[in-house]
Design a protein around this motif. Sequence first.
Motif, PDB file in Angstrom:
ATOM      1  N   GLY A   1       1.732  -6.212   2.880  1.00 31.61           N
ATOM      2  CA  GLY A   1       3.004  -5.590   2.535  1.00 31.61           C
ATOM      3  C   GLY A   1       3.519  -5.911   1.149  1.00 31.61           C
ATOM      4  O   GLY A   1       4.708  -5.702   0.869  1.00 31.61           O
ATOM      5  N   HIS A   2       2.658  -6.403   0.254  1.00 29.02           N
ATOM      6  CA  HIS A   2       3.123  -6.667  -1.109  1.00 29.02           C
ATOM      7  C   HIS A   2       3.684  -5.390  -1.710  1.00 29.02           C
ATOM      8  O   HIS A   2       3.196  -4.288  -1.453  1.00 29.02           O
ATOM      9  N   SER A   3       4.721  -5.523  -2.520  1.00 29.99           N
ATOM     10  CA  SER A   3       5.410  -4.339  -3.057  1.00 29.99           C
ATOM     11  C   SER A   3       4.482  -3.448  -3.873  1.00 29.99           C
ATOM     12  O   SER A   3       4.672  -2.224  -3.916  1.00 29.99           O
ATOM     13  N   GLU A   4       3.465  -4.039  -4.495  1.00 28.29           N
ATOM     14  CA  GLU A   4       2.517  -3.213  -5.253  1.00 28.29           C
ATOM     15  C   GLU A   4       1.659  -2.366  -4.321  1.00 28.29           C
ATOM     16  O   GLU A   4       1.311  -1.224  -4.647  1.00 28.29           O
ATOM     17  N   ARG A   5       1.341  -2.901  -3.157  1.00 30.71           N
ATOM     18  CA  ARG A   5       0.632  -2.102  -2.154  1.00 30.71           C
ATOM     19  C   ARG A   5       1.552  -1.006  -1.600  1.00 30.71           C
ATOM     20  O   ARG A   5       1.120   0.135  -1.412  1.00 30.71           O
ATOM     21  N   ARG A   6       2.785  -1.364  -1.348  1.00 29.02           N
ATOM     22  CA  ARG A   6       3.734  -0.361  -0.850  1.00 29.02           C
ATOM     23  C   ARG A   6       3.913   0.760  -1.879  1.00 29.02           C
ATOM     24  O   ARG A   6       3.980   1.938  -1.522  1.00 29.02           O
ATOM     25  N   GLN A   7       4.018   0.389  -3.160  1.00 28.13           N
ATOM     26  CA  GLN A   7       4.268   1.375  -4.210  1.00 28.13           C
ATOM     27  C   GLN A   7       3.047   2.239  -4.513  1.00 28.13           C
ATOM     28  O   GLN A   7       3.138   3.469  -4.547  1.00 28.13           O
ATOM     29  N   TYR A   8       1.896   1.594  -4.734  1.00 30.38           N
ATOM     30  CA  TYR A   8       0.726   2.335  -5.201  1.00 30.38           C
ATOM     31  C   TYR A   8      -0.090   2.953  -4.083  1.00 30.38           C
ATOM     32  O   TYR A   8      -0.873   3.873  -4.313  1.00 30.38           O
ATOM     33  N   HIS A   9       0.091   2.459  -2.855  1.00 32.26           N
ATOM     34  CA  HIS A   9      -0.707   2.966  -1.726  1.00 32.26           C
ATOM     35  C   HIS A   9       0.154   3.536  -0.611  1.00 32.26           C
ATOM     36  O   HIS A   9      -0.376   3.885   0.449  1.00 32.26           O
ATOM     37  N   GLN A  10       1.450   3.632  -0.867  1.00 30.06           N
ATOM     38  CA  GLN A  10       2.387   4.257   0.082  1.00 30.06           C
ATOM     39  C   GLN A  10       2.188   3.755   1.514  1.00 30.06           C
ATOM     40  O   GLN A  10       2.082   4.533   2.469  1.00 30.06           O
ATOM     41  N   GLU A  11       2.133   2.444   1.667  1.00 28.32           N
ATOM     42  CA  GLU A  11       1.895   1.880   2.990  1.00 28.32           C
ATOM     43  C   GLU A  11       3.102   2.097   3.898  1.00 28.32           C
ATOM     44  O   GLU A  11       4.228   1.751   3.551  1.00 28.32           O
TER      45      GLU A  11
END
Length: 266
Positions: free
Chosen positions: A99-109
């Motif tokens: 759930g890192h914010s970069e994963r949320r942002q770049y991979h729309q988790e």
Amino acid sequence: MQAWVIGNWKQNPATMSEVNALLETLLATVTDDSDRTSCQLMVAPSCVHLATVGQRLQNTPILCAAQDISAHSDSTGAYTGDCSAQQVADAGASWTIVGHSERRQYHQESHDALMYKLKHAFTQNLGVIFCVGETQEQYDNKQTLEVLNDQLAVVKDLLDKASHLAKTIADNLIIAYEPVWAIGTGKVPTVDEVSTTHDYIKTTLAGFSEALTQTRVLYGGSVNADNAESFAASPVIDGALVGGASLKAESFLAIADAFARAKKSG
């Protein structure tokens, strides 16, 4: 309670040679230093370096984590580019960041994807560092607590749907509060702000289950050797998730030392 200081290397270093040099510097210092027993160290290398780092850190005081795992399967499957919880555990990881914010942002988790990642990790006996935090706009609009409620609901929903994992979750969950606007920007919230937010996170988790009352909450977002001591002084900040400062052994260990001293004196 023992502090935890975790280095998220992200897409760094570029070469295996640099990885080995960083590891050797860390281990040369940590192995000979018993003063850090009140602070657990961990590093999270990129996936391509995970097996080498995991093997090198076996039987050392430093734990190894993956930066992510697949939401689709906890073992194997036709998911090109993904690494499962079982695979990263086999490579030497005992924890994973989710759930890192970069994963949320770049991979729309999505909420469901994150819930499956947590479930897969716990099924394969991986600990989870679950990242939460608000954007600059949400912070400016005083929506921090609302955002945290939405993000922490992943944990509640997993408990509701997989109650048999409750003890595993309680024993193997760390929350990392990382305001998105503070990650790599040099902008840093005050210690009072972070402490208030950590109190809220801990109260919220305890409301989900009595088993979660002792869950550790770390701070992340432009943590460095200069400001670590002030964060470490707060009794509700249980450690740090460190980005750029973890790529140099000296600064990473200075942060760990700050938390180790605070826990010993506290």
